[in-house]
Design an enzyme around this catalytic site. Structure first.
Site, PDB file in Angstrom:
ATOM      1  N   GLU A 235       0.459   4.394   5.498  1.00  0.00           N
ATOM      2  CA  GLU A 235       1.047   4.252   6.835  1.00  0.00           C
ATOM      3  C   GLU A 235       1.406   2.791   7.029  1.00  0.00           C
ATOM      4  OE1 GLU A 235       0.862   3.554  11.334  1.00  0.00           O
ATOM      5  OE2 GLU A 235      -0.233   2.547   9.741  1.00  0.00           O
TER       6      GLU A 235
ATOM      7  N   GLU B 239       5.789   4.052  10.900  1.00  0.00           N
ATOM      8  CA  GLU B 239       5.729   4.094  12.360  1.00  0.00           C
ATOM      9  C   GLU B 239       6.770   3.140  12.923  1.00  0.00           C
ATOM     10  OE1 GLU B 239       2.035   3.064  14.417  1.00  0.00           O
ATOM     11  OE2 GLU B 239       3.185   3.065  16.281  1.00  0.00           O
TER      12      GLU B 239
END
Ligand code: G3P
Ligand code: CA
Length: 242
Positions: free
Chosen positions: A35, A110
């Protein structure tokens, strides 16, 4: 079903978050995915840094989007964490995508557009992920519901996740209505009711930031699709023993 273990900002307990050493360590620890957070420079280059400002994780000061990519590359993004990482640079999204391309890792990018709604960020990131032929193993997530709506036309070629830390009775269906394929929630929101709602709505559910062994266990028990953890080595061991 395996709960996938994503290294949160890379293996960020052991190396400076959102840098190549942190990603490389996650890969060496055999995490399933990584991530990372993307912001936009003054000259429109997507770069990997969590905060809108530079102070916490670099030796610079000010907003990321007040600097060109070339200017940001003069900063040190490693020494704040540990002296041995001095000289570590803020990576561009390109650098990370090139690195991950040859490795069988999932990727969660993200979009950090909930405080500054960077113009065209969705299109810029999708174009890059497409260029590296990574759409089929990438998840694009954001806390910004308007951004989820802007990503909606792409939700058949890339997974789109709505991120939230706020409790809401109808979270799963609300995220689906925005056009998301997945819901990414803060750990404290995880309940049997929400897990079931995601199942009913056919929404993938992933949980952040899951570092404590008891929390990892709960996510495994609830058969969540993934967790984001700063300690992928710990989570992988717990999953193996489960
Ligand atoms: O993507 C999950 C998680 O990273 C969201 O929160 O603040 O760590 O970016 P944050
Ligand atoms: Ca993040």
């Amino acid at each position: 079903m395996n709960t996938e273990i994503f290294a949160h900002r890379g293996a960020s307990q052991y190396a400076p978050e959102n840098t190549m050493p942190a990603f490389d360590l996650a890969w060496k620890m055999q995490a399933d995915g990584i991530e990372t957070d993307v912001q936009l420079t003054k000259d429109g280059v997507p770069v990997l840094i969590h905060d809108e400002r530079l102070e916490r994780t670099t030796d610079g000061a000010g907003y990321v989007n007040n600097f060109t990519f070339k200017e940001l590359r003069t900063l040190d993004a490693g020494t704040w964490f540990e002296e041995k990482f001095s000289g570590t640079l803020i990576p561009s999204l390109d650098e990370m995508l090139g690195w991950i391309q040859g490795k069988p890792l999932y990727l969660n990018i993200e979009l950090k557009n909930n405080k500054i709604d960077y113009e065209h960020l969705e299109a810029i990131v999708i174009e890059k992920v497409r260029h590296y032929q990574l759409l089929n193993r990438t998840i694009l997530s954001t806390f910004n519901p308007d951004s989820v709506i802007r990503l909606r036309p792409f939700n058949h070629e890339v997974e789109v996740a709505y991120l939230t830390s706020k409790r809401n009775k109808f979270l799963a269906s609300a995220a689906k209505d925005l056009g998301a394929n997945a819901l990414h929630i803060k750990y404290r929101l995880l309940t049997p009711r929400l897990r079931e709602a995601c199942q009913r709505e056919q929404m993938n559910i992933r949980v952040y930031t899951v570092n404590h062994p008891a929390h990892v266990h709960k996510c495994l028990e609830y058969k969540c699709h993934g967790i984001f953890t700063d300690v992928p080595d710990v989570a992988l061991r717990l999953r193996e023993q489960y």
